[in-house]
Scaffold this active site. Sequence first.
Site, PDB file in Angstrom:
ATOM      1  N   CYS A 336       0.692  -1.333   0.010  1.00  0.00           N
ATOM      2  CA  CYS A 336       0.011   0.191  -0.049  1.00  0.00           C
ATOM      3  C   CYS A 336       1.070   1.346   0.014  1.00  0.00           C
ATOM      4  O   CYS A 336       1.532   1.632  -0.733  1.00  0.00           O
ATOM      5  CB  CYS A 336      -0.905   0.116   1.130  1.00  0.00           C
ATOM      6  SG  CYS A 336      -2.210   0.983   1.085  1.00  0.00           S
ATOM      7  N   HIS A 433      -3.606  -5.844   1.200  1.00  0.00           N
ATOM      8  CA  HIS A 433      -3.366  -6.026   2.727  1.00  0.00           C
ATOM      9  C   HIS A 433      -3.838  -7.302   3.099  1.00  0.00           C
ATOM     10  O   HIS A 433      -4.715  -7.917   2.418  1.00  0.00           O
ATOM     11  CB  HIS A 433      -3.890  -5.215   3.741  1.00  0.00           C
ATOM     12  CG  HIS A 433      -3.263  -3.558   3.375  1.00  0.00           C
ATOM     13  ND1 HIS A 433      -2.468  -3.159   3.908  1.00  0.00           N
ATOM     14  CD2 HIS A 433      -4.035  -2.467   3.028  1.00  0.00           C
ATOM     15  CE1 HIS A 433      -2.088  -1.991   4.078  1.00  0.00           C
ATOM     16  NE2 HIS A 433      -3.125  -1.588   3.320  1.00  0.00           N
TER      17      HIS A 433
END
Length: 491
Positions: A336, A433
């Site tokens: 991310c 994630h």
Amino acid sequence: MTRPTPAIMFQGTGSNVGKSLVVAGLCRLFARRGVSVAPFKPQNMSNNAAVTADGGEIGRAQALQARAALREPLIDMNPVLLKPESETGSQVVVRGRRIGSYRGQSYAQLKPTLMPAVLRSFNALAETADIVLVEGAGSAAEVNLRKGDIANMGFAEAAKVPVALVGDIDRGGVIASLVGIHALLPDEDRKLVQAFMINRFRGDSSLFADGMTLIRDRTGWEALGIAPWFPEAGKLPAEDSVDLGSRSSRTKDGLTIVVPALPRIANFDDLDPLAQEPGVTLRLLSPGEPIPTDAALVLLPGSKATIADLAALRALGWDHDIHAHVRRGGRVLGLCGGYQMLGRSIADPDGVEGPPQAVPGLGLLDVDTVLDGEKRLARVSGRSLIHDRPVEGYEIHMGRTGGSDCARPLFEINGRPEGAVSKDGLVQGAYLHGVFAADGFRRAFLEGLGVAGSALAYEATVEETLDRLADHLEAHLDIEAIVRIAHRRGG
């Protein structure tokens, strides 16, 4: 007249006293008894978020509590989420959606207007449950913030929910904390408090019998019991950055994975499965610590403010360490915000994270990122293209990343390519994630680093730990008293 759904609110003598785990353990306990139970937190402050079944985001602690309750996580379980972006400001998420960024005073003015949304979520959730377990935030005695409060006594008063206080004896001063709260609370708030419990006791709890009597006599509150220290708490996803230190692990053999602990680190539960691997030493680096030369992998985790954290990384000299690590043939993985940092540039033309600007990235991936105000929230599944293993996870980010290294994606997610890999394969990044919770992928990934993956079944371990936490609380707390107090709601 229909009586309101029973509910009890667990407020604390301070932050990080164990309220989240108490609620999670009780959720699992009631769910195992066949009771429909729902967790609720009016306002949370955390950069560790989860994507809900209804397409929003809530604090990860509430997602864990939902899992303990054998329910899907929903936006109503945490209607207000504050995600700190700086020392004085936070992104504000209301009922799962970002509404903007606010500094301290501006949020203080906004906060009272959020109570209708909070009560709407609570009432909607209560309609689906036999009992609601509510978690407060910070200290119950933040009387300076009482006006417009939606997180503690303000909510308890508005929803007519009785309160039990949680005191952490491990940090010391628990008698003064509880009796002090009783002294500080105004009369109307004091009447809301019905009981107290002691958490994280080490040793023979009978030695604190006189302490329990003193607190009960000074306050008039019912004693729910003493919960001993629960050493397996580290096997559950961490709630917030104060728990980061407990995520480090040590092993005599195997490999070392290092994680620079940047100021605005987010969604760091990505690290939890790696920390439990017996063949892995996971090191959270503090400011001033260099990246060790024996590290097999540098993992750059998510960030709530990518540009600011990239500046912090440079100020600490970690950028030079990372480049030296790659020159030695070391591997780097960015997730991310960490993925965004690895590229050539990060542009923020609309001022999503602060003043409009564009900054150079670390230049380890041939990609560029443009931040925008549209946040992507999705639970996804797919495959690792390098390891050919299934993965599941979630995306929660603002920004679009593209470039020639995206022609070598790391994953295929819901039929589309995701992430990027450098030409030499040493540097990888993606927005996904939660991938290390997938046992097959994690084992293959670690084998690619040179260590045999273990038989760790991560998701099963979380379930077993929730069950043991429920057993732990059932053995030491007066559960029937908790139920009795919850039925006083509205009384």
